[in-house]
Design an enzyme around this catalytic site. Sequence first.
Site, PDB file in Angstrom:
ATOM      1  N   GLY A   7     -48.846  60.939  47.751  1.00  0.00           N
ATOM      2  CA  GLY A   7     -47.872  61.935  48.170  1.00  0.00           C
ATOM      3  C   GLY A   7     -46.523  61.306  48.448  1.00  0.00           C
ATOM      4  O   GLY A   7     -46.428  60.164  48.891  1.00  0.00           O
ATOM      5  N   GLY A  20     -42.444  62.599  49.831  1.00  0.00           N
ATOM      6  CA  GLY A  20     -41.569  63.670  50.287  1.00  0.00           C
ATOM      7  C   GLY A  20     -40.263  63.120  50.777  1.00  0.00           C
ATOM      8  O   GLY A  20     -39.948  61.929  50.591  1.00  0.00           O
ATOM      9  N   GLY A  54     -41.136  60.387  53.718  1.00  0.00           N
ATOM     10  CA  GLY A  54     -42.000  59.234  53.576  1.00  0.00           C
ATOM     11  C   GLY A  54     -42.884  59.277  52.352  1.00  0.00           C
ATOM     12  O   GLY A  54     -42.866  60.240  51.582  1.00  0.00           O
ATOM     13  N   VAL A  95     -46.986  58.427  51.036  1.00  0.00           N
ATOM     14  CA  VAL A  95     -48.360  58.247  51.505  1.00  0.00           C
ATOM     15  C   VAL A  95     -49.181  57.576  50.419  1.00  0.00           C
ATOM     16  O   VAL A  95     -49.132  57.981  49.251  1.00  0.00           O
ATOM     17  CB  VAL A  95     -49.008  59.589  51.892  1.00  0.00           C
ATOM     18  N   LYS A 126     -49.023  56.221  55.779  1.00  0.00           N
ATOM     19  CA  LYS A 126     -47.732  56.869  55.549  1.00  0.00           C
ATOM     20  C   LYS A 126     -46.619  55.926  55.962  1.00  0.00           C
ATOM     21  O   LYS A 126     -46.556  55.488  57.115  1.00  0.00           O
ATOM     22  CB  LYS A 126     -47.630  58.171  56.354  1.00  0.00           C
ATOM     23  N   ASP A 158     -45.861  72.855  57.671  1.00  0.00           N
ATOM     24  CA  ASP A 158     -45.811  72.388  56.274  1.00  0.00           C
ATOM     25  C   ASP A 158     -47.217  72.301  55.700  1.00  0.00           C
ATOM     26  O   ASP A 158     -47.573  71.326  55.032  1.00  0.00           O
ATOM     27  CB  ASP A 158     -45.114  71.027  56.186  1.00  0.00           C
TER      28      ASP A 158
END
Length: 253
Positions: A11, A13, A16, A18, A33, A109
């Site tokens: 992930g 965003g 940060g 992950v 993260k 979120d």
Amino acid sequence: MEKYERIMEIGRGSYGVVWKAMNKQTGEVVAIKKLLEEYHAAEECMNLIEVKSLIKMANHPNIVKLKEVKRENNVARMKSFSETEIRNVCFQIFQGLAHMHKKDYFHRDLKPGNLLVSKNTVKIGDLGMAHKTNGKKPYTQNVTTLWYRAPEVFLRSSFYNFSVDMWAAGAIMAELLTNQPLFQGSSSEADVMHKIYRVLSTPTKSPWFSGLDLAENICYRFPDYPGVRFSELLPNASFDAVNLIATLNGHNA
């Protein structure tokens, strides 16, 4: 970080990245993260809302556990589920949200990418946008990935509450049943709102009076659609599943 071996990025965003990683000493698989912003003291990190909220909600089976200011979990991608499996997944999501809301936080979120699944256990992760329900207002509107964002947030409400998490949970449940996001639009807020009201129909004062006030405040005109029954969108789902999703993704009174 030296004791962990990164396996894959899972992930990315604005705040940060992950990774799925493994503890080289114990073989434990975790999610790490790394925040993009730099912090110069440990106190700064410990004062982050994500860290404080995870500490307060420690040890719930459906919320990620904080470990060394890193997230701990075995991670797997979501796949196709039977309705029985979906019922189990959603029950765990609701259990995690109930605990979070009871502790006076809401996630803001919630989306499939922030649900970590391993060995039939679901954990809610990435609380970077979490907020105290009794915290300082007005709240920001730049929360929740577009496809899972509640209409009141699109309409610039400054006083939304944990119902935005329940809206996202309903959208996730529908997605698990169809393998397709319920309100999938482009990167435009206006396009996603069209997707929402293509399903829900143009709102009237009776079910959502406050929404019409919000729209009027920002000179927004709802798209004109007759709406679609959730049973038509989810033809293979049980009555109970359809009814729950319709309740979660209907207008707030």
